[in-house]
Design an enzyme around this catalytic site. Structure first.
Site, short mmCIF file in Angstrom:
data_model
loop_
_atom_site.label_atom_id
_atom_site.label_comp_id
_atom_site.label_asym_id
_atom_site.label_seq_id
_atom_site.Cartn_x
_atom_site.Cartn_y
_atom_site.Cartn_z
N HIS A 23 -2.15 3.99 -8.07
CA HIS A 23 -2.53 3.37 -9.58
C HIS A 23 -2.18 4.29 -10.56
O HIS A 23 -2.55 5.65 -10.12
CB HIS A 23 -3.75 2.72 -9.22
CG HIS A 23 -5.18 3.55 -9.12
ND1 HIS A 23 -5.45 4.38 -7.43
CD2 HIS A 23 -5.86 4.75 -9.68
CE1 HIS A 23 -6.34 5.33 -8.07
NE2 HIS A 23 -6.55 5.37 -9.28
N HIS A 31 0.71 -1.23 0.23
CA HIS A 31 -0.23 -0.07 0.19
C HIS A 31 1.08 1.83 -0.13
O HIS A 31 2.01 1.85 1.11
CB HIS A 31 -0.88 0.46 1.15
CG HIS A 31 -1.99 1.10 1.25
ND1 HIS A 31 -2.84 1.19 0.55
CD2 HIS A 31 -1.65 2.24 2.04
CE1 HIS A 31 -3.98 2.23 0.65
NE2 HIS A 31 -1.97 3.26 1.68
N HIS A 71 -5.34 4.24 -3.12
CA HIS A 71 -4.01 3.53 -3.11
C HIS A 71 -3.00 3.63 -4.35
O HIS A 71 -4.22 3.68 -5.80
CB HIS A 71 -4.50 1.95 -2.75
CG HIS A 71 -3.47 1.35 -2.84
ND1 HIS A 71 -3.94 -0.53 -2.48
CD2 HIS A 71 -2.57 0.60 -4.34
CE1 HIS A 71 -2.62 -1.31 -2.94
NE2 HIS A 71 -1.84 -0.58 -3.48
#
Ligand code: DGP
Length: 113
Positions: free
Chosen positions: A99, A46, A97
């Site tokens: 991305h 994470h 998170h």
């Protein structure tokens, strides 16, 4: 992180359509595609956003950028594609998170902002 949507997807607790996986990277199709090909590439560990990239986790980001051309080739994106990460409120980041969106399969708009 236990309350993170993408951590749950990586763990298999929430279903996703996987397109790539290795030790540190997971990639899956976006649930609301904005182009014929719309893949999200994430580090398994994470990291909240691009603002959280540092010396301790940048190897996974480097790996993501090694993987992106492989995914693009596998998806047939021979005419180009766009890679985007939204970071924070002004960029409308909705999932906290890190991305990277891979968008392609059509002529994308020139204006990004
Ligand atoms: P962003 O706005 O940059 O934070 O993009 C988040 C993306 O995540 C958005 O394009 C939609 C996608 N997304 C949200 N929830 C899910 C989900 O449960 N599954 C999948 N595959 N994608 C999701």
């Amino acid at each position: 992180m236990s309350d993170c949507l993408f951590c749950k997807i990586i763990a298999g607790e929430i279903p996703s359509t996987k397109v790539y996986e290795d030790d540190t990277v997971y990639a899956f199709r976006d649930i609301a595609p904005m182009a014929p090909v719309h893949v999200l590439v994430v580090p398994k560990a994470h990291v909240a956003s691009a603002d959280g990239i540092n010396e301790s986790n940048s190897a996974s980001v480097a790996r993501i950028f090694e993987v992106i051309p492989k995914i693009a080739a596998a998806e047939g994106l021979t005419n180009g594609y766009r890679v985007i990460t939204n970071c924070g409120e002004d960029a409308c980041q909705s999932v906290k998170h890190l991305h990277f969106h891979i968008l392609g399969g059509k002529k994308l708009p020139e204006n990004m902002a």
